[in-house]
Motif scaffolding. Structure first.
Motif, PDB file in Angstrom:
ATOM      1  N   LEU A  87     -77.973 -13.543  -9.319  1.00  0.00           N
ATOM      2  CA  LEU A  87     -77.760 -12.585 -10.400  1.00  0.00           C
ATOM      3  C   LEU A  87     -78.791 -12.764 -11.507  1.00  0.00           C
ATOM      4  O   LEU A  87     -79.367 -11.798 -12.003  1.00  0.00           O
ATOM      5  N   PHE A  88     -79.013 -13.993 -11.917  1.00  0.00           N
ATOM      6  CA  PHE A  88     -79.991 -14.247 -12.972  1.00  0.00           C
ATOM      7  C   PHE A  88     -81.396 -13.844 -12.532  1.00  0.00           C
ATOM      8  O   PHE A  88     -82.237 -13.486 -13.354  1.00  0.00           O
ATOM      9  N   ALA A  89     -81.655 -13.893 -11.225  1.00  0.00           N
ATOM     10  CA  ALA A  89     -82.962 -13.475 -10.719  1.00  0.00           C
ATOM     11  C   ALA A  89     -83.186 -11.980 -10.904  1.00  0.00           C
ATOM     12  O   ALA A  89     -84.334 -11.521 -10.911  1.00  0.00           O
ATOM     13  N   LEU A  90     -82.109 -11.211 -11.062  1.00  0.00           N
ATOM     14  CA  LEU A  90     -82.249  -9.776 -11.310  1.00  0.00           C
ATOM     15  C   LEU A  90     -82.752  -9.480 -12.711  1.00  0.00           C
ATOM     16  O   LEU A  90     -83.282  -8.397 -12.977  1.00  0.00           O
ATOM     17  N   SER A 109     -74.401 -23.141 -18.360  1.00  0.00           N
ATOM     18  CA  SER A 109     -75.521 -24.092 -18.430  1.00  0.00           C
ATOM     19  C   SER A 109     -76.791 -23.509 -17.821  1.00  0.00           C
ATOM     20  O   SER A 109     -77.886 -23.684 -18.353  1.00  0.00           O
ATOM     21  N   LEU A 110     -76.644 -22.804 -16.695  1.00  0.00           N
ATOM     22  CA  LEU A 110     -77.803 -22.192 -16.063  1.00  0.00           C
ATOM     23  C   LEU A 110     -78.402 -21.116 -16.960  1.00  0.00           C
ATOM     24  O   LEU A 110     -79.630 -21.035 -17.109  1.00  0.00           O
ATOM     25  N   GLY A 111     -77.553 -20.297 -17.564  1.00  0.00           N
ATOM     26  CA  GLY A 111     -78.053 -19.276 -18.473  1.00  0.00           C
ATOM     27  C   GLY A 111     -78.791 -19.884 -19.646  1.00  0.00           C
ATOM     28  O   GLY A 111     -79.869 -19.410 -20.044  1.00  0.00           O
ATOM     29  N   GLN A 112     -78.250 -20.947 -20.216  1.00  0.00           N
ATOM     30  CA  GLN A 112     -78.910 -21.608 -21.351  1.00  0.00           C
ATOM     31  C   GLN A 112     -80.212 -22.267 -20.925  1.00  0.00           C
ATOM     32  O   GLN A 112     -81.200 -22.253 -21.676  1.00  0.00           O
ATOM     33  N   GLN A 113     -80.244 -22.833 -19.723  1.00  0.00           N
ATOM     34  CA  GLN A 113     -81.467 -23.462 -19.225  1.00  0.00           C
ATOM     35  C   GLN A 113     -82.578 -22.435 -19.044  1.00  0.00           C
ATOM     36  O   GLN A 113     -83.734 -22.662 -19.439  1.00  0.00           O
ATOM     37  N   ARG A 223     -82.021  -5.577  -3.740  1.00  0.00           N
ATOM     38  CA  ARG A 223     -82.701  -6.665  -4.451  1.00  0.00           C
ATOM     39  C   ARG A 223     -81.986  -7.994  -4.222  1.00  0.00           C
ATOM     40  O   ARG A 223     -82.625  -9.030  -4.009  1.00  0.00           O
ATOM     41  N   LEU A 224     -80.685  -7.967  -4.236  1.00  0.00           N
ATOM     42  CA  LEU A 224     -79.916  -9.186  -4.004  1.00  0.00           C
ATOM     43  C   LEU A 224     -80.066  -9.674  -2.565  1.00  0.00           C
ATOM     44  O   LEU A 224     -80.184 -10.872  -2.305  1.00  0.00           O
ATOM     45  N   ARG A 225     -80.089  -8.740  -1.621  1.00  0.00           N
ATOM     46  CA  ARG A 225     -80.267  -9.105  -0.220  1.00  0.00           C
ATOM     47  C   ARG A 225     -81.642  -9.741   0.001  1.00  0.00           C
ATOM     48  O   ARG A 225     -81.782 -10.740   0.726  1.00  0.00           O
ATOM     49  N   ALA A 226     -82.673  -9.163  -0.632  1.00  0.00           N
ATOM     50  CA  ALA A 226     -84.022  -9.713  -0.511  1.00  0.00           C
ATOM     51  C   ALA A 226     -84.100 -11.105  -1.126  1.00  0.00           C
ATOM     52  O   ALA A 226     -84.734 -12.014  -0.572  1.00  0.00           O
ATOM     53  N   HIS A 227     -83.444 -11.273  -2.273  1.00  0.00           N
ATOM     54  CA  HIS A 227     -83.448 -12.588  -2.925  1.00  0.00           C
ATOM     55  C   HIS A 227     -82.788 -13.630  -2.022  1.00  0.00           C
ATOM     56  O   HIS A 227     -83.316 -14.740  -1.868  1.00  0.00           O
TER      57      HIS A 227
END
Length: 385
Positions: A87-90, A109-113, A223-227
């Motif tokens: 999701l964040f990759a989008l 934590s991932l969002g903040q990183q 896009r999610l499938r490709a990721h």
């Protein structure tokens, strides 16, 4: 099976993703253990069956079932965090993300990183404060929320937030792990993507780790499938099969778990050792009205705060005998945990908060175990005083 049949969600959890009905065919999907498939000429697409990282029959069965329940195209991942990372990759570089300030700690934590690394800017909000969330949407690109939230059990006004976000071109992601698709369907309420930690209620037996994303937006799906294919966060066929088997009993599990949770929430709210019960099924809970409007039940999760503070919370967890101290939720066994013991837990979560995941045990036994442990907590607080 006719996928257009207007069956209930409870029925779809049982019948979706089954093999075609024909004489001699298996009723349940089989486990397909193969990394490689016979080539087709000319090359069509990876969806046709080329290589196990790109496609697998067990994925398709699970995705068909969850997609039918949520009303979109589902994609499974190796874990809930693999789904969250996708999701964040989008999010395009330089975007602004609005996110719940008290949500699943690893996701926060991932969002903040990523924000600290300059990937995007991040605004944290209290999702139960609709006005504050609406004010934060101006200039935003994505809104990432949970409802109910983990572990504060806050309920967001999803129709109001998705309507406002849509008008501003903000895409909304809703983590629906606590509610499950049986109690709430965020896509129908205007969300762009739904996230599930399938480890929890969907699989339901504490024996598999997986995540799922569901969207009705075909461009986002591609896009999610490709990721997933490029980054390799894929689910194994046996894990997919286990999750689908667990999904078949979701309706009966949820029915029992939320019935017991309601009983326990009411009893805990009357216990002198408990200062606060967080459960949207209680009429006095701040999220009760919203949950009653946009959900079809209140779920099997609740959190309590102990009057004796952190020491009392630790004593409660140490004092139970039937409840299992553990970091997860949604399984057949009842789990208990003081959440702030985990380093990544948001500071908004009180030190004395204990999260309860109600399982399938007899509610009388669950209450008796809590009652005896709370009795010890009360004696401890009295001695300390």
């Amino acid at each position: 099976m006719n996928q257009q049949q207007p069956w209930s969600a409870e029925t779809m959890a049982v019948v979706a993703g089954r093999p075609p009905r024909r004489a001699g065919a298996p009723v349940s999907p089989v486990v397909e253990l193969s990394s490689t498939y016979v080539s087709a000429e000319p090359f069509g697409s990876f969806d046709d069956g080329v290589y196990g990282r790109m496609n697998n029959a067990c994925w398709r069965d699970l995705e068909a079932a969850v997609g039918a329940l949520e009303g979109g195209a589902a994609l499974c991942f190796a874990s809930g965090m693999a789904a969250g990372s996708a999701l964040f990759a989008l999010v395009e570089p330089g975007s602004r993300v609005v996110m719940a300030d008290a949500c699943y700690g690893a996701m926060l934590s991932l969002g903040q990183q990523l924000a600290a690394a300059g990937r995007f800017s991040l605004t944290l909000v209290d999702v139960s404060n609709t006005d504050a969330v609406l004010a934060s949407l101006d200039g935003a690109d994505w809104l990432f929320i949970e409802s109910p939230t983990n572990p504060l059990m806050q309920v967001a006004d999803l129709p109001a937030l998705t309507a406002a976000a849509g008008g501003l071109g903000v895409r909304v992601v809703v983590d629906n792990t606590f509610a499950t698709p049986l109690l709430q369907n965020p896509l129908a309420l205007g969300a762009a993507v739904v996230l599930h930690s399938g480890t929890k209620y969907l699989a339901g037996h504490s024996d598999v780790v997986l995540g799922l994303l569901v969207t009705a937006d075909h461009e986002l799906e591609l896009r999610l499938r490709a990721h997933r294919g490029l980054h390799g966060g894929i689910l194994g066929p046996m894990e997919a099969w286990l999750a689908l088997r667990g999904l078949r009993t979701l309706a009966v599990r949820i029915e029992r778990q939320q019935a017991s949770a309601g009983v326990l929430a009411r009893r805990l709210s009357e216990h002198p050792a408990v200062s606060l019960v967080r459960y949207p099924g209680l009429p006095g809970d701040p999220g009760h009205g919203r949950a009653k409007t946009q959900m079809r039940g209140f779920g099997g999760m609740l959190s309590i705060e102990l009057a004796g503070g952190r020491a009392a919370a630790d004593a409660l967890v140490a004092g139970v005998r039937l409840w299992v101290p553990g970091t997860s939720l949604g399984g057949v066994e009842s789990l208990i945990e003081r959440r702030r013991r985990i380093p990544a837990e948001p500071e908004a979560v009180p030190e004395n908060l204990v999260r309860l995941s109600v399982g399938l045990e007899a509610v009388a036994d669950l209450w008796a175990d809590l009652q005896q442990a709370l009795g010890s907590v009360t004696q401890l607080s009295t001695s300390a005083g």
